[in-house]
Design a protein around this motif. Structure first.
Motif, PDB file in Angstrom:
ATOM      1  N   PHE A  54       0.830  -1.203   0.000  1.00 18.62           N
ATOM      2  CA  PHE A  54       0.000   0.000   0.000  1.00 18.62           C
ATOM      3  C   PHE A  54       0.866   1.255   0.000  1.00 18.62           C
ATOM      4  CE2 PHE A  54      -2.141   3.534   2.027  1.00 18.62           C
ATOM      5  CZ  PHE A  54      -3.377   3.558   1.391  1.00 18.62           C
ATOM      6  N   ASP A  55       1.896   1.285   0.849  1.00 19.50           N
ATOM      7  CA  ASP A  55       2.752   2.475   0.919  1.00 19.50           C
ATOM      8  C   ASP A  55       3.495   2.721  -0.389  1.00 19.50           C
ATOM      9  OD1 ASP A  55       2.056   3.163   3.494  1.00 19.50           O
ATOM     10  OD2 ASP A  55       3.623   1.950   4.422  1.00 19.50           O
ATOM     11  N   LEU A  56       3.934   1.631  -1.041  1.00 22.64           N
ATOM     12  CA  LEU A  56       4.599   1.782  -2.341  1.00 22.64           C
ATOM     13  C   LEU A  56       3.629   2.329  -3.387  1.00 22.64           C
ATOM     14  CD1 LEU A  56       6.728  -1.490  -2.555  1.00 22.64           C
ATOM     15  CD2 LEU A  56       7.588   0.828  -2.277  1.00 22.64           C
ATOM     16  N   ALA A  57       2.443   1.738  -3.422  1.00 23.37           N
ATOM     17  CA  ALA A  57       1.467   2.166  -4.425  1.00 23.37           C
ATOM     18  C   ALA A  57       0.996   3.596  -4.164  1.00 23.37           C
ATOM     19  CB  ALA A  57       0.273   1.206  -4.439  1.00 23.37           C
ATOM     20  N   TYR A  58       0.827   3.941  -2.886  1.00 27.74           N
ATOM     21  CA  TYR A  58       0.370   5.292  -2.544  1.00 27.74           C
ATOM     22  C   TYR A  58       1.445   6.330  -2.869  1.00 27.74           C
ATOM     23  CZ  TYR A  58      -1.846   9.037   0.141  1.00 27.74           C
ATOM     24  OH  TYR A  58      -2.437  10.223   0.526  1.00 27.74           O
ATOM     25  N   ALA A  59       2.712   5.977  -2.644  1.00 21.56           N
ATOM     26  CA  ALA A  59       3.808   6.884  -3.010  1.00 21.56           C
ATOM     27  C   ALA A  59       3.822   7.134  -4.516  1.00 21.56           C
ATOM     28  CB  ALA A  59       5.147   6.307  -2.548  1.00 21.56           C
ATOM     29  N   ASP A  60       3.596   6.072  -5.298  1.00 16.95           N
ATOM     30  CA  ASP A  60       3.516   6.233  -6.750  1.00 16.95           C
ATOM     31  C   ASP A  60       2.318   7.089  -7.143  1.00 16.95           C
ATOM     32  OD1 ASP A  60       5.784   4.925  -7.612  1.00 16.95           O
ATOM     33  OD2 ASP A  60       4.823   2.964  -7.671  1.00 16.95           O
ATOM     34  N   PHE A  61       1.199   6.851  -6.481  1.00 15.28           N
ATOM     35  CA  PHE A  61      -0.016   7.612  -6.772  1.00 15.28           C
ATOM     36  C   PHE A  61       0.239   9.103  -6.611  1.00 15.28           C
ATOM     37  CE2 PHE A  61      -3.951   9.695  -5.739  1.00 15.28           C
ATOM     38  CZ  PHE A  61      -4.927   9.039  -6.465  1.00 15.28           C
ATOM     39  N   LEU A  62       0.872   9.489  -5.514  1.00 11.27           N
ATOM     40  CA  LEU A  62       1.138  10.906  -5.253  1.00 11.27           C
ATOM     41  C   LEU A  62       2.144  11.485  -6.236  1.00 11.27           C
ATOM     42  CD1 LEU A  62       1.345  10.820  -1.339  1.00 11.27           C
ATOM     43  CD2 LEU A  62      -0.577  11.585  -2.748  1.00 11.27           C
ATOM     44  N   SER A  63       3.203  10.725  -6.519  1.00 10.09           N
ATOM     45  CA  SER A  63       4.242  11.237  -7.418  1.00 10.09           C
ATOM     46  C   SER A  63       3.710  11.431  -8.839  1.00 10.09           C
ATOM     47  CB  SER A  63       5.446  10.293  -7.420  1.00 10.09           C
ATOM     48  OG  SER A  63       5.112   9.038  -7.992  1.00 10.09           O
ATOM     49  N   MET A  64       2.750  10.585  -9.254  1.00  2.16           N
ATOM     50  CA  MET A  64       2.177  10.739 -10.595  1.00  2.16           C
ATOM     51  C   MET A  64       1.388  12.036 -10.715  1.00  2.16           C
ATOM     52  SD  MET A  64       0.894   6.864 -11.317  1.00  2.16           S
ATOM     53  CE  MET A  64       2.015   5.493 -11.089  1.00  2.16           C
ATOM     54  N   ASP A  65       0.596  12.347  -9.704  1.00  3.15           N
ATOM     55  CA  ASP A  65      -0.142  13.615  -9.720  1.00  3.15           C
ATOM     56  C   ASP A  65       0.808  14.804  -9.731  1.00  3.15           C
ATOM     57  OD1 ASP A  65      -2.693  12.671  -9.913  1.00  3.15           O
ATOM     58  OD2 ASP A  65      -3.217  12.945  -7.813  1.00  3.15           O
ATOM     59  N   ILE A  66       1.875  14.716  -8.958  1.00  5.90           N
ATOM     60  CA  ILE A  66       2.856  15.812  -8.914  1.00  5.90           C
ATOM     61  C   ILE A  66       3.507  15.994 -10.282  1.00  5.90           C
ATOM     62  CG2 ILE A  66       5.057  16.534  -7.913  1.00  5.90           C
ATOM     63  CD1 ILE A  66       4.174  15.124  -5.322  1.00  5.90           C
ATOM     64  N   SER A  67       3.836  14.889 -10.951  1.00  2.00           N
ATOM     65  CA  SER A  67       4.439  14.978 -12.285  1.00  2.00           C
ATOM     66  C   SER A  67       3.501  15.647 -13.277  1.00  2.00           C
ATOM     67  CB  SER A  67       4.816  13.578 -12.785  1.00  2.00           C
ATOM     68  OG  SER A  67       5.812  12.991 -11.980  1.00  2.00           O
ATOM     69  N   MET A  68       2.222  15.290 -13.206  1.00  2.00           N
ATOM     70  CA  MET A  68       1.243  15.883 -14.116  1.00  2.00           C
ATOM     71  C   MET A  68       1.077  17.373 -13.840  1.00  2.00           C
ATOM     72  SD  MET A  68      -0.645  14.732 -16.600  1.00  2.00           S
ATOM     73  CE  MET A  68      -2.049  15.167 -17.611  1.00  2.00           C
ATOM     74  N   LEU A  69       1.002  17.750 -12.582  1.00  3.48           N
ATOM     75  CA  LEU A  69       0.873  19.159 -12.231  1.00  3.48           C
ATOM     76  C   LEU A  69       2.122  19.941 -12.640  1.00  3.48           C
ATOM     77  CD1 LEU A  69      -0.779  18.847  -8.702  1.00  3.48           C
ATOM     78  CD2 LEU A  69      -1.841  19.743 -10.785  1.00  3.48           C
ATOM     79  N   ARG A  70       3.276  19.312 -12.490  1.00  2.00           N
ATOM     80  CA  ARG A  70       4.520  19.978 -12.888  1.00  2.00           C
ATOM     81  C   ARG A  70       4.537  20.227 -14.398  1.00  2.00           C
ATOM     82  NH1 ARG A  70       8.252  16.462 -10.965  1.00  2.00           N
ATOM     83  NH2 ARG A  70       8.308  17.543  -8.956  1.00  2.00           N
ATOM     84  N   LEU A  71       4.023  19.260 -15.153  1.00  2.00           N
ATOM     85  CA  LEU A  71       3.969  19.444 -16.607  1.00  2.00           C
ATOM     86  C   LEU A  71       3.016  20.582 -16.971  1.00  2.00           C
ATOM     87  CD1 LEU A  71       4.895  18.090 -19.361  1.00  2.00           C
ATOM     88  CD2 LEU A  71       2.624  17.051 -19.351  1.00  2.00           C
ATOM     89  N   PHE A  72       1.858  20.644 -16.321  1.00  2.00           N
ATOM     90  CA  PHE A  72       0.914  21.727 -16.586  1.00  2.00           C
ATOM     91  C   PHE A  72       1.535  23.082 -16.250  1.00  2.00           C
ATOM     92  CE2 PHE A  72      -3.207  19.025 -16.017  1.00  2.00           C
ATOM     93  CZ  PHE A  72      -2.928  18.413 -17.229  1.00  2.00           C
TER      94      PHE A  72
END
Length: 399
Positions: free
Chosen positions: A118-136
């Motif tokens: 869960f912690d691994l998947a949740y860390a990935d979940f958060l980092s993906m949103d951050i990457s998308m926001l950074r691109l925007f």
């Protein structure tokens, strides 16, 4: 070589910190430039810098807030109250809060002797949103700011130290955001190999070399025809917005805000390629490349018929030669990357050993970032087919 969760987490932590530092440096450079423009009496330039910064920040906070509201109930276990989160986003601190939250989650998983799924998947979940926001943020604020600074330098014929700092930080930040976003897409899909060091360097370079001529073309047009650049942008932006709409995007959970996403994508497409729909991407990418190349050629023809010199006295031939060379080299590196270095060249239908399986075939309670997964499946067509096969196999009891 088997995948090490701790090594991957440490890498993600370092890259996350570097990305946040780059964001803060870019923000500081923009504010520094605005202050310098005010002190020198260039109030219009300062107003443009602050307007671009404010509009991009507002869009970024709105995306972040809408995504948080759309996430599954109980997913973010240690978040503040909704009222506190709304206040953070109203104060334009939502993105930075996400960066801190992502760092804390990654650090929590890294400190565990055996990180939980869960912690691994949740860390990935958060980092993906951050990457998308950074691109925007990159294409809503950093790239337009870079274009504005280059236009100002071409008009005045000189670059101040704070302008040089902003130009360098912007170019690096843009390419970094593109590379980080592409890596995040691959993280969504267990069958996709991560980018190696050599592939990452080439991917970074061809994005930088192809983006530079486009920014240079628009900056030159802005320097020569400052009154018409807004009309040019709006004209192309409306065409690109129509193209995005015709592809039937469904990125946002709330259909009412899908147009916000489409408008953002149209802005990205004004400068660079961005895939939003399923199917073969090569054809659409080629159409987009030819569209931007044709537009840039028309702008070049406009300069040549108007003047061969910039207001600052710089001959256009020099800048055009540099831009054309950069474009050809970037196109060559892009072909090299997709023909020999792209991980899909070594694609296999079997799951990569050690890859983080966000699809969670044994149980479906792990966090899965549906927003990024849909984009990744659109970008990697084979992965979409494989995901459908996995889902079918699971339903039939095969897996």
């Amino acid at each position: 070589m088997p995948w090490s969760p701790h090594a991957a987490l440490l890498r993600d932590l370092i890259l996350g910190v570097l990305g946040t530092v780059a964001f803060l440096l870019d923000l500081g450079a923009d504010l520094w430039a605005a202050v310098q423009y005010v002190l020198s009496g260039r109030y219009l330039w300062a107003a443009l810098v602050l307007a671009l910064l404010g509009l991009a920040s507002a869009a970024l906070q709105l995306f972040s807030w809408l995504w948080l509201r759309a996430d599954a109930a109980g997913l973010h276990r240690s978040q503040p109250s909704r009222r506190c989160l709304a206040l953070l986003h109203f104060l334009q601190l939502g993105y930075l809060y996400r960066c801190v939250q992502g760092f804390q989650q990654g650090l929590l998983a890294w400190r565990q002797e055996v990180p939980s799924e869960f912690d691994l998947a949740y860390a990935d979940f958060l980092s993906m949103d951050i990457s998308m926001l950074r691109l925007f943020e990159t294409f809503l604020e950093t790239t337009p700011q870079l274009t504005l600074v280059l236009a100002i330098v071409m008009q005045t014929g000189r670059a101040e130290y704070y302008q040089w700092a902003g130009i360098c930080i912007s170019f690096l930040g843009i390419s970094w955001a593109l590379l980080d976003y592409h890596q995040a897409l691959r993280t969504c899909l267990p069958s996709k190999h991560p980018l190696g060091l050599g592939s990452s360097v080439i991917y970074f370079l061809w994005n930088l070399l192809l983006l530079w001529p486009r920014v240079l073309v628009v900056a030159l047009f802005s320097a020569l025809f400052p009154r018409y650049v807004v009309l040019h942008f709006l004209g192309l932006w409306l065409v690109l917005l129509l193209w995005v709409w015709l592809q039937g995007t469904d990125f946002m959970a709330d259909p009412c805000f899908e147009w916000l996403y489409r408008a953002t994508v149209a802005t990205i497409l004004y400068f660079s390629w961005f895939n939003v729909a399923e199917g073969r991407t090569r054809g659409r990418a080629t159409i987009h490349l030819m569209f931007l190349l044709s537009d840039s050629s028309l702008l070049v023809a406009t300069w040549v018929t108007h003047s061969t010199w910039l207001p600052s006295g710089i001959p256009l031939q020099i800048l055009l030669s540099v831009g054309a060379s950069s474009f050809l080299l970037g196109l060559l590196l892009r072909l090299v990357y997709y023909n020999w270095l792209h991980p899909s060249c070594r694609w296999e239908p079997d799951r990569v050993d050690g890859a983080r399986d966000l699809l969670n075939l044994e149980g479906h309670q792990l966090p899965q970032n549906g927003r990024m997964t849909r984009l990744a499946q659109n970008f990697f067509l084979k992965a979409k087919d494989e995901t459908a096969f996995l889902g079918k196999g699971e339903a039939n009891g095969v897996l």
